[in-house]
Motif scaffolding. Structure first.
Motif, PDB file in Angstrom:
ATOM      1  N   ALA A  60      -6.373  17.774  -1.142  1.00  0.00           N
ATOM      2  CA  ALA A  60      -6.273  16.884   0.020  1.00  0.00           C
ATOM      3  C   ALA A  60      -6.718  15.469  -0.346  1.00  0.00           C
ATOM      4  O   ALA A  60      -6.073  14.486   0.055  1.00  0.00           O
ATOM      5  CB  ALA A  60      -7.116  17.439   1.168  1.00  0.00           C
ATOM      6  N   ALA A  61      -7.809  15.352  -1.092  1.00  0.00           N
ATOM      7  CA  ALA A  61      -8.285  14.032  -1.508  1.00  0.00           C
ATOM      8  C   ALA A  61      -7.253  13.337  -2.379  1.00  0.00           C
ATOM      9  O   ALA A  61      -7.023  12.123  -2.229  1.00  0.00           O
ATOM     10  CB  ALA A  61      -9.613  14.172  -2.255  1.00  0.00           C
ATOM     11  N   LEU A  62      -6.627  14.058  -3.286  1.00  0.00           N
ATOM     12  CA  LEU A  62      -5.609  13.451  -4.142  1.00  0.00           C
ATOM     13  C   LEU A  62      -4.400  12.991  -3.340  1.00  0.00           C
ATOM     14  O   LEU A  62      -3.841  11.912  -3.591  1.00  0.00           O
ATOM     15  CB  LEU A  62      -5.184  14.434  -5.236  1.00  0.00           C
ATOM     16  N   VAL A  63      -3.991  13.790  -2.352  1.00  0.00           N
ATOM     17  CA  VAL A  63      -2.850  13.416  -1.512  1.00  0.00           C
ATOM     18  C   VAL A  63      -3.185  12.150  -0.724  1.00  0.00           C
ATOM     19  O   VAL A  63      -2.375  11.215  -0.637  1.00  0.00           O
ATOM     20  CB  VAL A  63      -2.470  14.577  -0.567  1.00  0.00           C
ATOM     21  N   ILE A  64      -4.381  12.106  -0.170  1.00  0.00           N
ATOM     22  CA  ILE A  64      -4.795  10.926   0.608  1.00  0.00           C
ATOM     23  C   ILE A  64      -4.858   9.698  -0.300  1.00  0.00           C
ATOM     24  O   ILE A  64      -4.384   8.618   0.066  1.00  0.00           O
ATOM     25  CB  ILE A  64      -6.139  11.196   1.305  1.00  0.00           C
ATOM     26  N   LEU A  65      -5.439   9.828  -1.467  1.00  0.00           N
ATOM     27  CA  LEU A  65      -5.528   8.700  -2.392  1.00  0.00           C
ATOM     28  C   LEU A  65      -4.155   8.199  -2.816  1.00  0.00           C
ATOM     29  O   LEU A  65      -3.933   6.991  -2.948  1.00  0.00           O
ATOM     30  CB  LEU A  65      -6.351   9.084  -3.628  1.00  0.00           C
ATOM     31  N   ARG A  66      -3.227   9.103  -3.025  1.00  0.00           N
ATOM     32  CA  ARG A  66      -1.864   8.681  -3.416  1.00  0.00           C
ATOM     33  C   ARG A  66      -1.182   7.930  -2.293  1.00  0.00           C
ATOM     34  O   ARG A  66      -0.443   6.975  -2.529  1.00  0.00           O
ATOM     35  CB  ARG A  66      -1.029   9.888  -3.824  1.00  0.00           C
ATOM     36  N   LYS A  67      -1.399   8.376  -1.039  1.00  0.00           N
ATOM     37  CA  LYS A  67      -0.758   7.694   0.100  1.00  0.00           C
ATOM     38  C   LYS A  67      -1.294   6.266   0.257  1.00  0.00           C
ATOM     39  O   LYS A  67      -0.547   5.357   0.564  1.00  0.00           O
ATOM     40  CB  LYS A  67      -0.977   8.477   1.379  1.00  0.00           C
ATOM     41  N   PHE A  68      -2.596   6.097   0.045  1.00  0.00           N
ATOM     42  CA  PHE A  68      -3.191   4.773   0.218  1.00  0.00           C
ATOM     43  C   PHE A  68      -2.973   3.869  -0.996  1.00  0.00           C
ATOM     44  O   PHE A  68      -3.104   2.655  -0.888  1.00  0.00           O
ATOM     45  CB  PHE A  68      -4.691   4.889   0.498  1.00  0.00           C
ATOM     46  N   SER A  69      -2.644   4.422  -2.136  1.00  0.00           N
ATOM     47  CA  SER A  69      -2.451   3.585  -3.325  1.00  0.00           C
ATOM     48  C   SER A  69      -1.044   3.024  -3.430  1.00  0.00           C
ATOM     49  O   SER A  69      -0.761   2.227  -4.301  1.00  0.00           O
ATOM     50  CB  SER A  69      -2.779   4.394  -4.585  1.00  0.00           C
ATOM     51  N   ARG A  70      -0.181   3.391  -2.533  1.00  0.00           N
ATOM     52  CA  ARG A  70       1.208   2.894  -2.576  1.00  0.00           C
ATOM     53  C   ARG A  70       1.342   1.568  -1.957  1.00  0.00           C
ATOM     54  O   ARG A  70       0.887   0.910  -1.260  1.00  0.00           O
ATOM     55  CB  ARG A  70       2.150   3.875  -1.884  1.00  0.00           C
TER      56      ARG A  70
END
Length: 82
Positions: free
Chosen positions: A72-82
């Motif tokens: 979940a943390a990785l998914v959230i980080l990927r969404k915000f890094s775009r």
């Protein structure tokens, strides 16, 4: 310690045999296959009770929680890094 040459030779041979046995034991303990088996048993013992053979639910749930949280943390980080 004896001064008899035959007794000294016997003592030296016994010491060599003990040393050879110790080296064999160390080589076995340090072999990658033995280390892998030892670690696999350690992991299994963490998730399965060795006395009853029943799964340790609390350990399994902790691991699942960590994995889900990490994903979940990785998914959230990927969404915000775009």
């Amino acid at each position: 310690m004896s001064t008899d040459p035959k007794a000294i030779e016997r003592e030296i041979e016994q010491a060599r045999e003990r040393l050879a046995a110790t080296i064999d034991q160390l080589a076995h303990r340090a072999s990658p296959k033995t280390i892998a088996n030892r670690e696999a048993w350690a992991i299994k013992a963490h998730y399965v009770d060795p006395e009853t053979g029943e799964p340790r639910t609390e350990a399994i749930l902790k691991t699942v929680g960590i994995v889900v949280g990490t994903v979940a943390a990785l998914v959230i980080l990927r969404k915000f890094s775009r």
